[in-house]
Every structure is written in structure tokens, then in C-alpha cells.
Design a protein around this motif. Structure first.
Motif, PDB file in Angstrom:
ATOM      1  N   GLU A 253       0.864  -1.132   0.040  1.00 17.77           N
ATOM      2  CA  GLU A 253      -0.078   0.030   0.016  1.00 17.77           C
ATOM      3  C   GLU A 253       0.884   1.189  -0.162  1.00 17.77           C
ATOM      4  N   LEU A 254       0.249   2.228  -0.524  1.00 17.93           N
ATOM      5  CA  LEU A 254       0.885   3.906  -0.400  1.00 17.93           C
ATOM      6  C   LEU A 254       0.049   4.675   0.052  1.00 17.93           C
ATOM      7  N   PHE A 255       0.480   5.476   0.862  1.00 18.76           N
ATOM      8  CA  PHE A 255      -0.070   6.742   1.547  1.00 18.76           C
ATOM      9  C   PHE A 255       0.408   7.970   1.218  1.00 18.76           C
ATOM     10  N   CYS A 260       2.986  18.132   8.590  1.00 18.59           N
ATOM     11  CA  CYS A 260       2.194  19.237   9.433  1.00 18.59           C
ATOM     12  C   CYS A 260       1.486  18.424  10.649  1.00 18.59           C
ATOM     13  N   THR A 261       0.631  17.732  10.156  1.00 14.30           N
ATOM     14  CA  THR A 261      -0.453  17.125  10.846  1.00 14.30           C
ATOM     15  C   THR A 261      -0.129  15.731  11.654  1.00 14.30           C
ATOM     16  N   GLY A 262       0.745  15.043  10.799  1.00 14.98           N
ATOM     17  CA  GLY A 262       1.065  13.497  10.898  1.00 14.98           C
ATOM     18  C   GLY A 262       0.204  12.519  10.658  1.00 14.98           C
ATOM     19  N   LYS A 263      -0.948  13.042   9.694  1.00 13.17           N
ATOM     20  CA  LYS A 263      -2.005  12.146   9.185  1.00 13.17           C
ATOM     21  C   LYS A 263      -1.478  11.451   7.979  1.00 13.17           C
ATOM     22  N   LEU A 264      -1.982  10.242   7.522  1.00 12.61           N
ATOM     23  CA  LEU A 264      -1.903   9.483   6.492  1.00 12.61           C
ATOM     24  C   LEU A 264      -3.057   9.706   5.591  1.00 12.61           C
ATOM     25  N   SER A 265      -3.061   9.745   4.461  1.00 11.04           N
ATOM     26  CA  SER A 265      -4.163   9.798   3.494  1.00 11.04           C
ATOM     27  C   SER A 265      -3.999   9.274   2.219  1.00 11.04           C
ATOM     28  N   ASN A 266      -5.082   9.334   1.303  1.00 11.76           N
ATOM     29  CA  ASN A 266      -5.087   8.967  -0.069  1.00 11.76           C
ATOM     30  C   ASN A 266      -4.406   7.446  -0.142  1.00 11.76           C
ATOM     31  N   ALA A 267      -5.037   6.479   0.619  1.00 15.41           N
ATOM     32  CA  ALA A 267      -4.619   5.134   0.686  1.00 15.41           C
ATOM     33  C   ALA A 267      -4.831   4.353  -0.861  1.00 15.41           C
TER      34      ALA A 267
END
Length: 497
Positions: A253-255, A260-267
């Protein structure tokens, strides 16, 4: 900086200062329990044999770490079970080493968190983060994450090394997959670990635990559920810090990652098959992802193509290879080559010539695509020893500064740092992701847009007018596009052809 009163171990290490500067502080690679490699003069090579504790302290594929100063002097090496100075003094040792037996690869990490370059005393502070198993019949996969603070005080040609008591970070099924990513302010760190909840009866997970460290204190931590449920093996971070890859069981998988926020997105699922994926690493330009499998295989995925074009670079060195070894995890070296080892199964002789398990293999030109990739199967000699570990040393192999102009490019004193930068808008999109310069943004009018290169430098900024995004004036390459509007934002990876 004052000496801390809680330090309980002190060791004096005398150094002979090297003449030339090292290129990084992770130039030494402990392999298995006996081999020490060193990156020197532009190449990785066998350096020495080492004795990293007894087998008692390395019962099942520990994660090895090492740290050197900027002059190339090795200061520390070991694993989650034991940490040793160059002189042989033990500064960390588990009372019950069996608790580390499933820490496995990427279960340990050293993060340089603070430096003071005063004329009298130079100080380096490290976070030593490690995973221990604390399982029971009701929580068979539970593990715990701890950290200790290491201070190295440089006085003339001597180094004073001290270590704090251990502090528990969390209980979580995090056994492996520890990675550090520099915060967008250029000073703090994000610690990212894959795992499932403490009450889970499975090692499979679709969650990440993320902590924001400022020096040796935690600003915040959270759990984010994203991606596919699977048993994970390795996390890799792109050199610009904008992407995280995950290889595990049947899924790659790629994220996208927001510094800035430490958030992962767009899996995105790169591969969903029965390969048994194990290791992964990005090319230095972020356009290619390399993945190893147990079979053994080495695969390349071209991230600049819409379908992530796959090339099988290696499928064993000869017939029947899987009877003798498996592929290890991957690591990008200071020379930007991708390295992979071969874990030997037993002690029977290898019948196909020179035994690959006595070497590390290298992808010598990882930015190349498909058939143009060059493999050196016998790139690094292991001093005549066989590799019997699944892992390679775990360290941070990117050197990122602040993202100038971002919402969090500074840490204090009237800065623009934002502790809670707002909602991640997964419905905002940029199309296409690969273009000669023109892109379409599906977000609100007057959204702030900023493009950063792979080194985190601001190269373009504008406010969205509704008529599209024109980046034809910036050079071809890989960029991170940040979109923000009031309390909402999103990050996109784009390629300017």
C-alpha cells in the motif's frame, strides 16, 4: 543545556577524531549478530566482526541499530535487547530478553532530537525507541513501546554517554514497523508505527499509531485507521517525507503523509496478491517503489505510471533458490542504492556457485525504470558470515528541513505552528497526478495552494481561482502540493513532466 539528574548510567568513551566528515550519522550497519558494515568513501563495505551479546539477547530476528558522530566514529550499536558502546560497555540490557523475541525488524529506532554546538561542549541527544512483547492468552499479539533518552556530551576528544530510565509510550500491537519522519517545522519528529488495538486477537491491522515528539517530550499522539487489514512487515518513507509505503502479507500500500499534522491519507493498493511481500524502499526521487518477497523476489513499481507498472527484477538467483534462503527487508543507503539481503535457512552447502546469503545485493540505479535497472547480486561482502536475519538496520534515511511557507514551518515564539491544523478533506482531488504542467483541482474557490520540491522548498504559491492550476513554469520533477482553506486541508503528490 544542564546535565539531567535522572541519568543513572555514565560511561566515558575516548575517541580518536577522524579527519574527514561522515556523510550521515547512520553509516554503520550491524548485520545479524556478527557483521558490521560501514559506508565509507562512497560505498558500503565490510568493516569488522562484532559480538552483539549472546544468542540469549537475539533469540528471534531483532532489529539492529547503530549511531556514529559526524566525524565517522561509531558510538552505539545493538538492538531492542541490548545497546553497546564502541568500547564494549553495555548501557541498555533487558532483564528478560525473551520479551524482545517478537520485536522483529523495524522494532527499534534511534532518532537524533537535539544538538548544541557550543564551543565548550557539543551535546547530542537521541531517542532510543524499542518494542517489547507483553502477550498473554487473552492478548496473544500485545506488545509495548518504550523509549529512553541518550545524551552524548563531547568534551575535547572525549564523549560522555548517559541514558535515562525507560518510559512507556503505549501498549499496542506494534511489534514491527517503526519509522521516524521529520516534522514540517524542521525540528520535531513524527514517530509512526503500524499495529492493531491492545485487545485485538490478531496481528493483522488497518491502523497506525502516530506520536509527535518535541525533543524528548510528546506533544500529541493518536491512532488512525486507514488502509487494508493485513499483517505488516515494513514501513518505508520517501526522501521528501510526503509518502509512506507499507509492505505486508499479500498487500503493498501507498499513503500520502502530511508532515504538519502527522496524518496519512489517499490510501492506494499497489499490489494485492499471494507473493508474501516483506520489505519495501523508495528510490531517492520517489518515483519507484521496490518490494521484496519471501520467495525470494525483488519487484519494482513505477509510481509515475497510472497503473503502477510492475517489473520483476529478481526471481531467485538459480533454480530452487527458495530451498536455501528468503529475501530480507530493504534499505536505501547513504549512496541512494537500495540494499537487500538473503536470509539463509540452514547449514547445508549452496549448490549454485557463490552463496548470495554471504552478501548484500544492491540496486545500483534505483531511479531507472524496468529493464534499465542494474542489480549487483554480490555488492557487499559480509566477511565470510552467513546472514540469518530477516532485517537490515532500521534508521531514518532522509534529511529534511522545514517546509517554508507551510502552516507549521516553525515551532514557537509567534510562529505559524498549528497544533490542530484541521480536517483532512479526502474529497478534494487533483487530476491528473502526472502532467506537463496543467492540473485540475476539485476544491473550493480561494483555496490556498503551495507546491514544494523533494527537499521541502517552496517553489510555487497561488490562490485557486477556479480556472485550473498551471505549474508549467517550474522544472520537471516530483512535488508535494498543499491545499488549505480555513480549517480544512489536503496534500497531493504530483509529477511535473
Amino acid at each position: 543545556m544542564k546535565f539531567k539528574k535522572h541519568l543513572f548510567f555514565l560511561v566515558l568513551l575516548s575517541l580518536t577524531i577522524a579527519i574527514s566528515l561522515a556523510q550521515s550519522q547512520f553509516d554503520y550497519w550491524p548485520i545479524d549478530r556478527e557483521v558490521l558494515l560501514k559506508y565509507s568513501s562512497g560505498s558500503l563495505e565490510f568493516y569488522d566482526t562484532v559480538s552483539i551479546g549472546s544468542y540469549e539477547y537475539f533469540p528471534n530476528d531483532p532489529c539492529h541499530v547503530a549511531f556514529n558522530d559526524i566525524y565517522g566514529n561509531l558510538l552505539l550499536y545493538g538492538s531492542q535487547s541490548i545497546l553497546i558502546t564502541l568500547r564494549g560497555d553495555t548501557i541498555h540490557r533487558l532483564a528478560n530478553p525473551s520479551k524482545a523475541h517478537l520485536g522483529w525488524n523495524q522494532g527499534t529506532l534511534l532518532l537524533p532530537i537535539e544538538e548544541d554546538d557550543s564551543e565548550e561542549t557539543k551535546i547530542t541527544k537521541l531517542l532510543f525507541i524499542y518494542t517489547l512483547v507483553d502477550s498473554s492468552p487473552t492478548t496473544p499479539y500485545l506488545s509495548e513501546l518504550f523509549y529512553r533518552v541518550i545524551d552524548l556530551y563531547y568534551i575535547d576528544e572525549e564523549v560522555l554517554i548517559s541514558i535515562s530510565d525507560a518510559k512507556k509510550l503505549m501498549s499496542y500491537n506494534s511489534r514491527r514497523r517503526l519509522q521516524g519522519i521529520r516534522h514540517a517545522n524542521g525540528d520535531d519528529w513524527w514517530l509512526v508505527s503500524g499495529g492493531s488495538s491492545p485487545t485485538s486477537h490478531s496481528e493483522a491491522s488497518d491502523s497506525f499509531w502516530v506520536a509527535h515528539f518535541r525533543s524528548d517530550s510528546i506533544v500529541e499522539s493518536f491512532i488512525q485507521r486507514i488502509g487494508t487489514l493485513c499483517v505488516g512487515s515494513q514501513l518505508a518513507v520517501s526522501q521528501d517525507g510526503s509518502q509512506i509505503a507499507h509492505a505486508g502479507s499479500s498487500v503493498v500500500e501507498l499513503f500520502d503523509f502530511n508532515r504538519c499534522t502527522g496524518k496519512l491519507s489517499n490510501a492506494r493498493i499497489i499490489e494485492d496478491s499471494v507473493y508474501g511481500h516483506y520489505g519495501c524502499a523508495f528510490s531517492s526521487d520517489g518515483s519507484k517503489l521496490y518490494v521484496s518477497t519471501h520467495i525470494p523476489k525483488l519487484l519494482q513499481y513505477d509510481l509515475s505510471t497510472p497503473d503502477f507498472a510492475k517489473t520483476e527484477l529478481l526471481s531467485g538467483v538459480g533454480s530452487g533458490q527458495s530451498n536455501f534462503y528468503e529475501a530480507t527487508q530493504l534499505q536505501r543507503g547513504p549512496d541512494n542504492k537500495i540494499y537487500m539481503g538473503f536470509r539463509k535457512f540452514g547449514f547445508w552447502p549452496y549448490p549454485y556457485g557463490e552463496d548470495p546469503s554471504q552478501y548484500l545485493m544492491a540496486v545500483t540505479n534505483p531511479n531507472a525504470a524496468g529493464a534499465d535497472v542494474v542489480l549487483d547480486t554480490f555488492a557487499v561482502w559480509l566477511g565470510g558470515f552467513y546472514n540469518r536475519s530477516y532485517g537490515l538496520p532500521n534508521f531514518v534515511n532522509h534529511n529534511l528541513g522545514s517546509m517554508e511557507g507551510s502552516d507549521c514551518d516553525s515551532t514557537g515564539g509567534g510562529s505559524t505552528f498549528v497544533e490542530n491544523p484541521g480536517e483532512i478533506r479526502s474529497d478534494w482531488q487533483v487530476q491528473p497526478t502526472v502532467s506537463s504542467g496543467l492540473y485540475v483541482f476539485s476544491g473550493p474557490i480561494n483555496t490556498n495552494l503551495a507546491a514544494y520540491d523533494v527537499w521541502g522548498r517552496l517553489v510555487w504559491r497561488d490562490r485557486y481561482s477556479g480556472s485550473g492550476i498551471d505549474l508549467s513554469a517550474i522544472p520537471p520533477g516530483l512535488y508535494l502540493l498543499h491545499a488549505s482553506s480555513e480549517s480544512q486541508q489536503q496534500m497531493f503528490k504530483i509529477i511535473r513532466q
